[in-house]
Scaffold this active site. Structure first.
Site, PDB file in Angstrom:
ATOM      1  N   GLY A  41     -18.467  71.533  96.499  1.00 17.14           N
ATOM      2  CA  GLY A  41     -19.832  71.027  96.652  1.00 17.14           C
ATOM      3  C   GLY A  41     -19.859  69.509  96.646  1.00 17.14           C
ATOM      4  O   GLY A  41     -20.406  68.864  97.556  1.00 17.14           O
ATOM      5  N   LEU A 221      -9.882  76.063 112.110  1.00 12.18           N
ATOM      6  CA  LEU A 221      -8.555  76.644 112.345  1.00 12.18           C
ATOM      7  C   LEU A 221      -7.445  75.614 112.170  1.00 12.18           C
ATOM      8  O   LEU A 221      -6.386  75.734 112.781  1.00 12.18           O
ATOM      9  CB  LEU A 221      -8.513  77.229 113.766  1.00 12.18           C
ATOM     10  CG  LEU A 221      -9.543  78.339 114.053  1.00 12.18           C
ATOM     11  CD1 LEU A 221      -9.665  78.581 115.550  1.00 12.18           C
ATOM     12  CD2 LEU A 221      -9.149  79.622 113.334  1.00 12.18           C
ATOM     13  N   ASP A 246      -1.851  65.797 103.498  1.00 12.31           N
ATOM     14  CA  ASP A 246      -2.447  66.659 102.470  1.00 12.31           C
ATOM     15  C   ASP A 246      -3.759  67.205 103.033  1.00 12.31           C
ATOM     16  O   ASP A 246      -4.649  66.425 103.390  1.00 12.31           O
ATOM     17  CB  ASP A 246      -2.696  65.816 101.206  1.00 12.31           C
ATOM     18  CG  ASP A 246      -3.447  66.584 100.126  1.00 12.31           C
ATOM     19  OD1 ASP A 246      -3.444  67.830 100.167  1.00 12.31           O
ATOM     20  OD2 ASP A 246      -4.046  65.935  99.253  1.00 12.31           O
ATOM     21  N   ASP A 252     -13.899  70.645 103.605  1.00 17.77           N
ATOM     22  CA  ASP A 252     -15.116  70.040 103.043  1.00 17.77           C
ATOM     23  C   ASP A 252     -15.552  68.838 103.882  1.00 17.77           C
ATOM     24  O   ASP A 252     -16.746  68.604 104.082  1.00 17.77           O
ATOM     25  CB  ASP A 252     -14.867  69.588 101.598  1.00 17.77           C
ATOM     26  CG  ASP A 252     -14.478  70.756 100.704  1.00 17.77           C
ATOM     27  OD1 ASP A 252     -14.918  71.884 100.991  1.00 17.77           O
ATOM     28  OD2 ASP A 252     -13.726  70.543  99.737  1.00 17.77           O
ATOM     29  N   SER A 282      -9.159  62.849 107.370  1.00 15.11           N
ATOM     30  CA  SER A 282      -8.973  63.131 105.937  1.00 15.11           C
ATOM     31  C   SER A 282      -7.582  63.685 105.617  1.00 15.11           C
ATOM     32  O   SER A 282      -7.078  63.473 104.521  1.00 15.11           O
ATOM     33  CB  SER A 282     -10.052  64.093 105.429  1.00 15.11           C
ATOM     34  OG  SER A 282      -9.756  65.415 105.823  1.00 15.11           O
TER      35      SER A 282
HETATM   36  O1  RIB Z   1     -11.799  72.311  99.028  1.00 16.13           O
HETATM   37  C1  RIB Z   1     -11.038  71.546  98.149  1.00 16.13           C
HETATM   38  C2  RIB Z   1     -11.561  71.676  96.764  1.00 16.13           C
HETATM   39  O2  RIB Z   1     -11.390  73.008  96.349  1.00 16.13           O
HETATM   40  C3  RIB Z   1     -10.852  70.838  95.735  1.00 16.13           C
HETATM   41  O3  RIB Z   1     -11.411  69.549  95.580  1.00 16.13           O
HETATM   42  C4  RIB Z   1     -10.926  71.697  94.480  1.00 16.13           C
HETATM   43  O4  RIB Z   1     -11.730  71.150  93.476  1.00 16.13           O
HETATM   44  C5  RIB Z   1     -11.436  73.050  94.943  1.00 16.13           C
HETATM   45  O5  RIB Z   1     -12.744  73.216  94.616  1.00 16.13           O
END
Ligand code: RIB
Length: 299
Positions: A41, A221, A246, A252, A282
């Site tokens: 979030g 994907l 990474d 997100d 990212s």
């Molecule tokens: O999507 C990555 C996130 O998944 C990380 O920051 C970790 O906290 C988990 O929630």
């Protein structure tokens, strides 16, 4: 400016880089231990704000240093944290993350204070939900809470983007309230019980979610790009080619970037391409929030 309201989790990420991910029962030597703010979030809120969105975050943290670092990271990225609740007797959520040299990762979370974000908190935020241009949520908060988010947003006619991560089966009733469903390949397989190995598999599986009520399904994907399925058909968007260091938080970044660009332009396909550029940026750095781009980084 249109308002993006992100409702969901905030974690402290404890990360170790490893040459390979350990198998069950195996210990591997890692390096570069990192403690950093994360949580799907909070990550999505930060990505959307850095990429130009007007963003508020509703979440739940403990009264500890991890929680304070998360609030600072959100504020420094321009996210409104007025509705970030502090639970004095609980710890902030924690994610243990192993990230392999190839870019793949493995995550286990202890939800902590995230589990205290309850349907009553959503009812208390009903006015903010009704005033938003888009709600963004995930599945790291209690399911009853996210169900309530979708119900309240639907009653107010506000579009909901749900990132169904970690994967969880969904009732059709909930899918019916989703404007944008954004799973990755594994989450799509979990949601549908169907194979998702090939692009044809992914398209077929995504289409079943349209029949069940979701309006647009966007499957991320990784290096293969993204697939968008909606009433007017399916389309594959190739990913920009980058060297991944990474991938933590790439999904997100995609979600936050999509929300920011869609709220600016109302153009779904342009928002997917924009989100892909942001996600590609990212993965070239370590950490979830640390490697998320600002708008100027994408120029
Ligand atoms: O999507 C990555 C996130 O998944 C990380 O920051 C970790 O906290 C988990 O929630």
């Amino acid at each position: 400016m249109s308002k993006i309201l992100v409702i969901g989790s905030a974690n402290a990420d404890l990360m170790i880089a490893t040459p390979t991910l350990p198998k069950p029962g195996e210990t591997v030597r890692g390096h570069d231990f990192l403690v950093a703010p994360g949580g799907k979030g909070a990550n999505q809120a930060i990505a959307a704000a850095r990429l130009g969105g007007d963003v508020s975050f509703i979440g739940s943290i403990g009264d500890d240093d991890f929680g304070r670092n998360i609030r600072t990271s959100l504020s420094e990225s321009g996210v409104d944290t007025a509705n970030l609740c502090v639970r004095s007797r609980f710890s902030t959520g924690v994610a243990l993350i192993l990230s392999e040299t190839s870019g793949e990762n493995m995550i286990a979370i202890a939800a902590g204070a995230n589990d205290l974000l309850l349907p009553a908190d959503i009812d208390a935020a009903a006015c903010a939900i009704a005033k938003a241009s888009m709600i963004v949520c995930q599945f790291e908060s209690p399911v009853a809470t996210i169900e309530r988010v979708v119900e309240v947003a639907k009653l107010s006619g506000v579009p909901v983007l749900l990132n169904p991560a970690p994967a969880r089966r969904m009732q059709d009733e909930m899918l019916d309230g989703i404007r944008f469903l954004v799973p990755n390949r594994q989450e799509l397989a979990h949601l549908t019980g169907l194979p998702t190995r090939t692009l044809a598999d992914v398209e077929a599986a995504a289409k079943t979610l349209l029949f069940r009520g979701a309006q647009t399904v966007i499957v991320t994907l990784g290096p293969e790009g993204a697939l968008r399925a909606s009433a007017d058909g399916a389309c594959v968007f190739p990913a920009p080619i980058v060297e991944a260091v990474d991938t933590t938080g790439a999904g997100d970044t995609f979600v936050g970037g999509f929300a920011a660009e869609w709220c600016r332009t109302s153009d779904v396909d342009a928002a997917i391409s924009f989100a892909q550029r942001a996600a590609a940026y990212s993965v070239t750095g370590r950490g979830a929030q640390a490697s998320m781009p600002w708008l100027s980084d994408l120029d």
